[in-house]
Design a protein around this motif. Structure first.
Motif, PDB file in Angstrom:
ATOM      1  N   UNK A  45      97.486  61.836   3.446  1.00 48.82           N
ATOM      2  CA  UNK A  45      96.655  63.406   2.798  1.00 48.82           C
ATOM      3  C   UNK A  45      95.770  63.998   4.263  1.00 48.82           C
ATOM      4  N   UNK A  46      95.329  62.911   4.035  1.00 47.14           N
ATOM      5  CA  UNK A  46      93.580  63.281   5.694  1.00 47.14           C
ATOM      6  C   UNK A  46      94.225  61.929   6.975  1.00 47.14           C
ATOM      7  N   UNK A  47      94.627  63.212   7.956  1.00 46.54           N
ATOM      8  CA  UNK A  47      93.816  62.228   9.121  1.00 46.54           C
ATOM      9  C   UNK A  47      92.552  62.646  10.327  1.00 46.54           C
ATOM     10  N   UNK A  48      92.299  61.444   9.781  1.00 42.04           N
ATOM     11  CA  UNK A  48      90.527  61.792  10.923  1.00 42.04           C
ATOM     12  C   UNK A  48      90.546  60.810  11.993  1.00 42.04           C
ATOM     13  N   UNK A  49      90.752  61.905  12.904  1.00 42.46           N
ATOM     14  CA  UNK A  49      91.299  61.871  14.337  1.00 42.46           C
ATOM     15  C   UNK A  49      89.959  61.842  15.203  1.00 42.46           C
ATOM     16  N   UNK A  50      89.691  60.865  15.739  1.00 42.64           N
ATOM     17  CA  UNK A  50      89.214  60.448  17.275  1.00 42.64           C
ATOM     18  C   UNK A  50      90.282  61.164  18.834  1.00 42.64           C
ATOM     19  N   UNK A  62      98.027  64.565  15.300  1.00 41.16           N
ATOM     20  CA  UNK A  62      98.051  66.111  15.296  1.00 41.16           C
ATOM     21  C   UNK A  62      98.736  66.485  14.418  1.00 41.16           C
ATOM     22  N   UNK A  63      99.669  67.177  15.696  1.00 39.90           N
ATOM     23  CA  UNK A  63     101.008  67.508  15.646  1.00 39.90           C
ATOM     24  C   UNK A  63     102.138  66.851  14.735  1.00 39.90           C
ATOM     25  N   UNK A  64     102.023  65.360  15.516  1.00 40.21           N
ATOM     26  CA  UNK A  64     103.066  64.643  14.405  1.00 40.21           C
ATOM     27  C   UNK A  64     102.828  63.923  13.069  1.00 40.21           C
ATOM     28  N   UNK A  65     101.723  64.279  12.714  1.00 37.56           N
ATOM     29  CA  UNK A  65     101.668  64.028  11.404  1.00 37.56           C
ATOM     30  C   UNK A  65     101.844  65.213  10.789  1.00 37.56           C
ATOM     31  N   UNK A  66     102.050  66.276  10.686  1.00 41.75           N
ATOM     32  CA  UNK A  66     102.085  67.407   9.492  1.00 41.75           C
ATOM     33  C   UNK A  66     103.312  68.184  10.326  1.00 41.75           C
ATOM     34  N   UNK A  72      99.270  66.836   5.134  1.00 41.09           N
ATOM     35  CA  UNK A  72      98.880  66.473   5.506  1.00 41.09           C
ATOM     36  C   UNK A  72      97.802  67.460   6.691  1.00 41.09           C
ATOM     37  N   UNK A  73      96.897  66.900   6.319  1.00 39.64           N
ATOM     38  CA  UNK A  73      95.027  67.678   6.842  1.00 39.64           C
ATOM     39  C   UNK A  73      94.634  67.023   8.198  1.00 39.64           C
ATOM     40  N   UNK A  74      94.070  67.692   8.732  1.00 37.86           N
ATOM     41  CA  UNK A  74      93.427  66.825   9.673  1.00 37.86           C
ATOM     42  C   UNK A  74      92.036  66.948  10.824  1.00 37.86           C
ATOM     43  N   UNK A  75      91.088  66.406  10.802  1.00 38.88           N
ATOM     44  CA  UNK A  75      90.313  66.787  10.467  1.00 38.88           C
ATOM     45  C   UNK A  75      89.860  65.863  12.576  1.00 38.88           C
TER      46      UNK A  75
END
Length: 136
Positions: A45-50, A62-66, A72-75
């Motif tokens: 549901x969410x990716x918290x990405x350094x 981020x692009x791959x996740x969505x 999926x949301x990316x922070x």
């Protein structure tokens, strides 16, 4: 379900523990390759990405996740000033919010809840302090 992508082991463990205490199912990885593997085996549901993963730029995650899961949301969390907010949002349309390090743990949770649709609005101090930037 939350995927935490952070190369610093202390931050990764802290953020994972915070999400677990909040009742979230958190998967913790340290590299771009491990993030891609995790994303291919499970929907998040969410990716918290350094943003900076060692010598690599993690923005492709981020692009791959969505791509795999459009919901999926990316922070993105970053300590670098190399990119402006506008540049980060332009590089990855999947990014919903950007947090600048150092990150207050309460701000992190509030932003992630807000982005993931948890119904909680980010506290005014987050919006007024410039701690986080949101896609408009």
């Amino acid at each position: 379900k939350v995927l935490v992508v952070e190369d610093d082991p202390n931050l990764r463990a802290l953020w994972g523990a915070v999400f677990e205490r909040a009742g979230r199912d958190a998967t913790l990885v340290e590299t771009e390759a491990a993030a891609r593997d995790a994303l291919m085996t499970r929907a998040y549901d969410l990716v918290l990405l350094d943003l900076c993963l060692g010598a690599r730029d993690g923005i492709g995650v981020a692009t791959f996740a969505t791509y795999l899961n459009p919901m999926c949301k990316v922070v993105v969390v970053t300590g670098t000033a190399l990119y402006s907010r506008r540049e980060l949002f332009a590089m990855a349309p999947a990014v919903s919010a950007v947090l600048r390090k150092p990150v207050d743990i309460e701000d992190l949770v509030a932003v992630c809840d807000h982005v993931a649709g948890g119904g909680m609005q980010p506290p005014e101090r987050i919006l007024s302090s410039g701690t986080a930037d949101f896609r408009s």
